[in-house]
Enzyme design. Structure first.
Site, mmCIF file in Angstrom:
data_model
loop_
_atom_site.group_PDB
_atom_site.id
_atom_site.type_symbol
_atom_site.label_atom_id
_atom_site.label_comp_id
_atom_site.label_asym_id
_atom_site.label_seq_id
_atom_site.Cartn_x
_atom_site.Cartn_y
_atom_site.Cartn_z
ATOM 1 N N THR A 1 45.019 43.425 43.059
ATOM 2 C CA THR A 1 44.407 42.660 42.227
ATOM 3 C C THR A 1 44.549 42.982 40.843
ATOM 4 O O THR A 1 45.538 43.618 40.390
ATOM 5 C CB THR A 1 42.849 42.836 42.624
ATOM 6 N N CYS A 2 44.023 42.179 39.948
ATOM 7 C CA CYS A 2 44.061 42.190 38.523
ATOM 8 C C CYS A 2 43.677 43.684 38.040
ATOM 9 O O CYS A 2 44.203 44.121 37.146
ATOM 10 C CB CYS A 2 43.388 41.164 37.790
ATOM 11 N N ARG B 1 43.376 46.658 40.438
ATOM 12 C CA ARG B 1 43.629 47.777 41.385
ATOM 13 C C ARG B 1 44.809 47.650 42.056
ATOM 14 O O ARG B 1 45.257 46.274 42.228
ATOM 15 C CB ARG B 1 42.625 47.933 42.319
ATOM 16 N N SER C 1 44.026 31.293 43.142
ATOM 17 C CA SER C 1 42.540 31.582 43.407
ATOM 18 C C SER C 1 41.898 31.637 42.259
ATOM 19 O O SER C 1 40.753 31.077 42.088
ATOM 20 C CB SER C 1 42.549 32.506 44.550
#
Length: 450
Positions: free
Chosen positions: A49-50, A52, A195
């Site tokens: 993700t952004c 992790r 998303s």
């Protein structure tokens, strides 16, 4: 085999390292294939993700697994292993389960309680399934994590404690004003149509922007997003789509810009933004408010040098991490932690019980083979038995065997659900001299069905 997670996040690494270690979507499949191709790993999934990057795996050796997963993260991220290692964290077995469940509930997020992580966990599982690297353990783990996250949001007020990164970022840009009051009447540019960008566009539309432009490399995706948001003659903003090549043309006309793409390089340089600010001032259309930029991409879409420009306010992942340290915590966070603790215990018990099932099945299979062999011997010694007599004797022998095995097999399943329960399966195999290959033959078809 045992569950292992090796990763880094905003809690363990500076944004500058996270930014360099970020994985492009197309790189995740190769990482997964390399992971399951390594000797200690049977299954693998990557959560990227952004803020992790985490690699989950089912490994047969702890130290070898840590070394292999760390090396793979370094190799695929492009960050040297020696530099990356100080920022890596490792969780094993129940601690790994606890970590993922906490992540799913938003407890480990930059903004506590944010719900977007559930979609990202779902995507991580989908990619692993597409790559055929998720077996029984990781399928069970990630599906249960999704259920735990949904339970936390439905049974507690964790949603009140946190919000999405989009909302949190817009709050930072709005400073002391409510987001809806700050955005009302503004023109917005959203770069990207994934998303996060879709969520940003939705939030901006609901907050009252008058114009919304979606710019994306694939124009058709931008058009679909814009079509769902265009207010037309009714409520909502005038929404339209443009190709990514027209971003710089649209920038001077925007008051608020949200960017979240998968680009590996900068989407907006300091020069691009400086030119847009000059054009805004020269047109006389812009008010005194600075150009507001929200960069949610990792690696960053907007040049960090933009922070130094006049007439611009930039909020990016790094500044969000600093702001979130002071974010208020809801009392419901303690309730969520309790849910996580209970769910980890239940998941561990279920997994331990499942591990003993092949041993129990192999034992009952061996017992059935013994009954069949003894009945064959009896046929040779008493050839005069008719079918009714033979059936009665067979049924009697089977009942005796079943009754003898019932108590130990039921009890061993119960004991296997407790910590250290794997030892009972070993004892059962040793006491009944079960062939390990027979037990494995029971396990493998089950895994293939998964």
């Amino acid at each position: 085999m045992s569950l292992l997670v090796v990763g880094l996040s905003h809690r363990s690494a500076p944004v500058s390292v996270l930014e360099r270690a970020a994985l492009a979507p197309e790189a995740r499949g190769k990482l997964l294939q390399d992971a399951v191709g390594a000797e200690p790993t049977a299954e693998a999934a990557v959560l990227s993700t952004c803020n992790r990057i985490e690699l989950y795996a089912d490994v047969d050796k702890f130290h070898a697994g840590v070394a292999e997963l760390s090396s793979l993260l370094a190799a695929h991220s492009g960050v040297d292993l020696e530099e990356l290692t100080p920022y890596l964290y490792v969780h094993y077995e129940d601690r790994a389960v606890h970590h993922l469940f906490s992540v799913a509930c938003g407890l480990d997020s930059m903004v506590v309680g944010e719900g977007q992580i559930l979609g990202q966990i779902k995507d991580a599982l989908a990619v692993a399934q597409e790559q055929h690297t998720a077996g029984r353990l990781l399928n069970d783990l990630f599906q249960q994590a999704l259920r735990v996250g949904k339970r936390a949001h439905s049974e507690t007020g964790i949603d009140k404690a946190g919000q999405s990164l989009v909302t949190f970022g817009l709050e930072q840009l709005a400073a002391d004003r409510p987001v809806a009051a700050w955005t009302r009447g503004k023109r917005a540019l959203v770069i990207g149509a994934g998303s996060m960008s879709s969520l940003a566009a939705t939030v901006l539309a609901r907050a009252g922007v008058t114009e919304l432009v979606i710019a994306n490399r694939t124009l058709e995706r931008a058009r679909r997003l814009a079509a769902g948001l265009d207010g037309g003659a009714g409520d909502g903003p005038a929404a339209r789509a443009v190709p990514a090549a027209e971003i710089l043309d649209e920038l001077p006309h925007a008051d608020v810009v949200v960017s979240c793409t998968g680009a590996t390089g900068l989407v907006l340089t300091a020069g691009d933004v400086e030119a847009a600010v000059a054009a805004r001032a020269g047109s006389g259309a812009a008010d005194d408010a600075p150009l507001a930029l929200l960069d949610l991409a990792m690696p960053r879409d907007v040049d960090a040098a933009v922070h130094r420009l006049e007439g611009v306010r930039l909020v990016d992942i790094e500044s969000l991490a600093e702001a979130s340290a002071d974010a208020p915590m809801a009392a419901d966070v303690d309730k969520v932690r309790g849910i996580v603790t209970d769910e980890v215990a239940a998941f561990g018990a279920a997994q331990r019980a499942a591990r003993i099932t092949p041993t129990v099945v192999a034992l009952r299979t061996m017992a059935a083979d013994v009954v069949a062999a003894e009945m064959a011997r009896l046929d040779g010694r008493l050839p005069g038995l008719d079918d009714r007599q033979r059936a009665e004797i067979t049924q009697t022998v089977r009942r005796v065997v079943d009754k003898l095995l019932h108590a130990p097999t039921v009890r061993v399943k119960q004991l296997a659900g407790e910590p250290g329960g794997a030892g009972y399966a070993d004892a059962l195999r040793e006491l009944f001299d079960l062939d390990p290959q027979t037990v494995a033959a029971v396990s493998n078809p089950e895994q293939e069905r998964q």
